[in-house]
Design a protein around this motif. Structure first.
Motif, mmCIF file in Angstrom:
data_model
loop_
_atom_site.group_PDB
_atom_site.id
_atom_site.type_symbol
_atom_site.label_atom_id
_atom_site.label_comp_id
_atom_site.label_asym_id
_atom_site.label_seq_id
_atom_site.Cartn_x
_atom_site.Cartn_y
_atom_site.Cartn_z
ATOM 1 N N GLN A 24 7.618 3.161 3.319
ATOM 2 C CA GLN A 24 7.750 1.700 3.359
ATOM 3 C C GLN A 24 8.862 1.219 4.277
ATOM 4 O OE1 GLN A 24 8.757 3.618 0.942
ATOM 5 N NE2 GLN A 24 10.748 2.946 0.183
ATOM 6 N N THR A 25 9.684 2.130 4.789
ATOM 7 C CA THR A 25 10.810 1.717 5.634
ATOM 8 C C THR A 25 10.627 2.178 7.079
ATOM 9 O OG1 THR A 25 12.033 3.690 4.866
ATOM 10 C CG2 THR A 25 12.410 1.622 3.687
ATOM 11 N N ASP A 26 11.308 3.259 7.449
ATOM 12 C CA ASP A 26 11.317 3.676 8.851
ATOM 13 C C ASP A 26 9.956 4.137 9.363
ATOM 14 O OD1 ASP A 26 13.991 3.155 8.628
ATOM 15 O OD2 ASP A 26 14.580 5.246 8.390
ATOM 16 N N PHE A 27 9.095 4.616 8.456
ATOM 17 C CA PHE A 27 7.787 5.133 8.883
ATOM 18 C C PHE A 27 6.641 4.219 8.455
ATOM 19 C CE2 PHE A 27 10.245 8.820 9.808
ATOM 20 C CZ PHE A 27 9.530 9.530 10.760
ATOM 21 N N SER B 159 0.820 -1.205 0.000
ATOM 22 C CA SER B 159 0.000 0.000 0.000
ATOM 23 C C SER B 159 0.856 1.259 0.000
ATOM 24 C CB SER B 159 -0.924 0.008 1.225
ATOM 25 O OG SER B 159 -1.747 1.148 1.240
ATOM 26 N N ALA B 160 2.010 1.186 0.705
ATOM 27 C CA ALA B 160 2.896 2.347 0.792
ATOM 28 C C ALA B 160 3.682 2.559 -0.497
ATOM 29 C CB ALA B 160 3.862 2.185 1.970
ATOM 30 N N ARG B 161 4.184 1.456 -1.078
ATOM 31 C CA ARG B 161 4.961 1.541 -2.315
ATOM 32 C C ARG B 161 4.887 0.206 -3.046
ATOM 33 N NH1 ARG B 161 11.372 3.263 -2.907
ATOM 34 N NH2 ARG B 161 11.538 2.730 -5.126
ATOM 35 N N GLN B 162 4.025 0.137 -4.014
ATOM 36 C CA GLN B 162 3.693 -1.103 -4.695
ATOM 37 C C GLN B 162 4.890 -1.777 -5.360
ATOM 38 O OE1 GLN B 162 0.553 -2.553 -4.745
ATOM 39 N NE2 GLN B 162 1.569 -4.300 -5.690
ATOM 40 N N VAL C 296 7.934 -2.269 -4.565
ATOM 41 C CA VAL C 296 8.891 -3.043 -3.764
ATOM 42 C C VAL C 296 8.231 -4.207 -3.026
ATOM 43 C CG1 VAL C 296 10.426 -1.058 -3.470
ATOM 44 C CG2 VAL C 296 8.667 -1.527 -1.746
ATOM 45 N N GLN C 297 6.926 -4.347 -3.181
ATOM 46 C CA GLN C 297 6.213 -5.409 -2.470
ATOM 47 C C GLN C 297 6.704 -6.791 -2.891
ATOM 48 O OE1 GLN C 297 1.982 -6.004 -3.301
ATOM 49 N NE2 GLN C 297 1.591 -6.189 -1.103
ATOM 50 N N GLY C 298 6.945 -6.958 -4.199
ATOM 51 C CA GLY C 298 7.421 -8.247 -4.704
ATOM 52 C C GLY C 298 8.752 -8.649 -4.098
ATOM 53 N N LYS C 299 9.653 -7.681 -3.911
ATOM 54 C CA LYS C 299 10.950 -7.969 -3.307
ATOM 55 C C LYS C 299 10.786 -8.425 -1.859
ATOM 56 C CE LYS C 299 13.589 -4.682 -6.127
ATOM 57 N NZ LYS C 299 14.466 -3.480 -6.097
ATOM 58 N N GLN C 300 9.840 -7.810 -1.149
ATOM 59 C CA GLN C 300 9.626 -8.201 0.244
ATOM 60 C C GLN C 300 9.043 -9.608 0.334
ATOM 61 O OE1 GLN C 300 10.818 -6.386 2.526
ATOM 62 N NE2 GLN C 300 9.822 -6.817 4.481
ATOM 63 N N ILE C 301 8.194 -9.969 -0.634
ATOM 64 C CA ILE C 301 7.656 -11.332 -0.670
ATOM 65 C C ILE C 301 8.783 -12.336 -0.883
ATOM 66 C CG2 ILE C 301 6.181 -12.923 -1.964
ATOM 67 C CD1 ILE C 301 4.324 -10.547 -2.550
ATOM 68 N N MET C 302 9.691 -12.013 -1.809
ATOM 69 C CA MET C 302 10.851 -12.881 -2.036
ATOM 70 C C MET C 302 11.721 -12.961 -0.790
ATOM 71 S SD MET C 302 10.442 -14.141 -4.956
ATOM 72 C CE MET C 302 12.055 -14.940 -5.081
ATOM 73 N N GLY C 303 11.822 -11.825 -0.074
ATOM 74 C CA GLY C 303 12.579 -11.807 1.173
ATOM 75 C C GLY C 303 11.962 -12.718 2.218
ATOM 76 N N LEU C 304 10.636 -12.750 2.276
ATOM 77 C CA LEU C 304 9.937 -13.640 3.212
ATOM 78 C C LEU C 304 10.229 -15.098 2.879
ATOM 79 C CD1 LEU C 304 7.869 -14.463 5.365
ATOM 80 C CD2 LEU C 304 6.064 -14.028 3.682
ATOM 81 N N SER D 63 8.904 -3.427 8.279
ATOM 82 C CA SER D 63 9.479 -2.466 7.340
ATOM 83 C C SER D 63 10.097 -3.166 6.135
ATOM 84 C CB SER D 63 10.555 -1.624 8.026
ATOM 85 O OG SER D 63 9.997 -0.776 8.995
ATOM 86 N N TYR D 64 10.100 -2.469 5.005
ATOM 87 C CA TYR D 64 10.763 -2.997 3.812
ATOM 88 C C TYR D 64 12.273 -2.951 4.016
ATOM 89 C CZ TYR D 64 12.817 -3.165 -0.819
ATOM 90 O OH TYR D 64 13.606 -3.493 -1.892
#
Length: 375
Positions: free
Chosen positions: A263-266, A31-34, A36-44, A343-344
């Protein structure tokens, strides 16, 4: 290194808390930044794989490499300061970029320093309260702290110091020493805070003074205080249930780009605005449950090393979450720390999963198992 464990001793409850927190984080990041969402999913996915592997490796074998891990910590933090290697972002050099790959060494070093001091304090447990051991302890934590302050990164250095303080206390630091440190530390902290407001602390950078003054006097420094003040307004506007993920409301501060790098600190700002008070409480409860689970595993650890690993991770997740949320709600000055698992940031996410993997392995060795129970 690898042992056989009973499946029923695996702390699936801790894994569930962590994964649920990550899933909420992925939704809010999207929702904050579409983009980079895919990268976070890969990170999970990568994080779960790494966690599973680490959880099956005997942590006592890992502790044997404490010297190597400490050397890695110093080298990585030192490389950040090398021109051409370290990458400067927002007046601070905290990243290393190699062949297009960028990561933040201090995130990995948090885990490495927990491993090192878990092994160090276990080895010198009987001599912990001697002058020589205390001197070595302060020296070993002082070197990475100094390198982090040179970046500069005051917030991360505070996290390192808090992790160290918790671990040395759990290791058996004398209550007399603790009382003496508190008697000295509390007045010094008060004096230090007054000096910060008067811009008299030599190791603080101008931008750090600016953040402190903007937090204390937001009306006098509106430009510097804008990010934090907007965060407070956004969280308050979410009310009980929030405005909803991916909303298109014109009243949303996120949609109006009033929050930088949400998407990060806030990221907690987005949680408060879009998921409301209920969503914020869910995040807090999950963080608390993870910390409690680490402490419960520590309580039943088979040795001091395992106990210190769990307490170190509990301190890392607990204190870092507290500081991040306190910044977004205006309780403390603005500083850059990610909200664990939410956070991302792939460096932060993977390193946390490594730490959780070690905690899980400690949990697997809290009780003796029978041969027929092995899977």
């Amino acid at each position: 290194m690898l042992k056989k464990y009973r499946l029923r001793d695996y702390r699936f409850r801790l894994v569930a808390y962590v994964v649920l927190l990550c899933i909420i984080g992925i939704l809010v990041i999207g929702s904050a930044r579409q983009d980079v969402q895919g990268k976070q999913i890969m990170g999970l996915i990568a994080g779960l794989a790494v966690m599973t592997v680490v959880s099956l490796i005997d942590y006592t074998s890992i502790l044997k490499f404490r010297r190597i891990f400490y050397l890695m910590t110093v080298v990585l933090l030192g490389l950040v300061l090398v021109p051409g290697v370290g990458k400067e972002v927002n007046a601070a050099t905290r990243w290393i970029e190699i062949a297009g790959f960028q990561f933040q060494p201090s995130e990995f070093c948090k885990i490495l320093i927990i491993i090192f001091f878990a092994a160090f304090f276990m080895r010198y447990r009987e001599k912990l309260n001697t002058v020589w051991t205390l001197f070595l302890s302060i020296l070993f934590i002082g070197i990475p702290l100094g390198l982090i302050l040179l970046e500069p990164d005051l917030s991360t250095s505070i996290i390192f110091a808090l992790i160290f303080a918790v671990m040395i206390f759990v290791a058996g630091l004398s209550y007399k020493i603790v009382a003496t440190l508190l008697a000295i530390g509390i007045p010094v902290s008060i004096i230090g805070f007054i000096m910060m407001l008067r811009e008299s602390v030599p190791f603080l950078q101008p931008y750090q003074y600016g953040r402190i003054l903007a937090w204390k006097y937001p009306d006098k420094f509106p430009d510097l205080a804008r990010q934090q003040q907007n965060s407070i307004i956004a969280i308050g506007s979410g009310q009980l249930w929030g405005k909803g993920l991916d909303n298109t409301s014109i009243t949303s501060l996120k949609n109006g780009n009033f929050i930088s790098e949400p998407q990060t600190d806030f990221i907690f700002t987005i949680v408060g605005e879009e998921l409301g008070f209920v969503g914020s409480i869910v995040i807090l409860i999950l963080v608390i449950l993870i910390v409690i689970e680490c402490i419960l595993i520590a309580k039943n650890a088979k040795d001091l090393g395992g106990r210190l690993i769990c307490c170190g991770m509990a301190a890392l997740i607990g204190f870092q979450s507290f500081i991040n949320i306190s910044v977004t709600t205006g309780l403390i000055p603005n500083t850059g720390l990610p909200l664990p698992f939410v956070s991302y940031g792939l460096t932060s996410l993977i390193s946390l999963y490594i730490g959780i993997g070690m905690v899980l392995n400690v949990g697997l060795q809290t009780t003796k198992y029978r041969k027929e129970d092995i899977v």
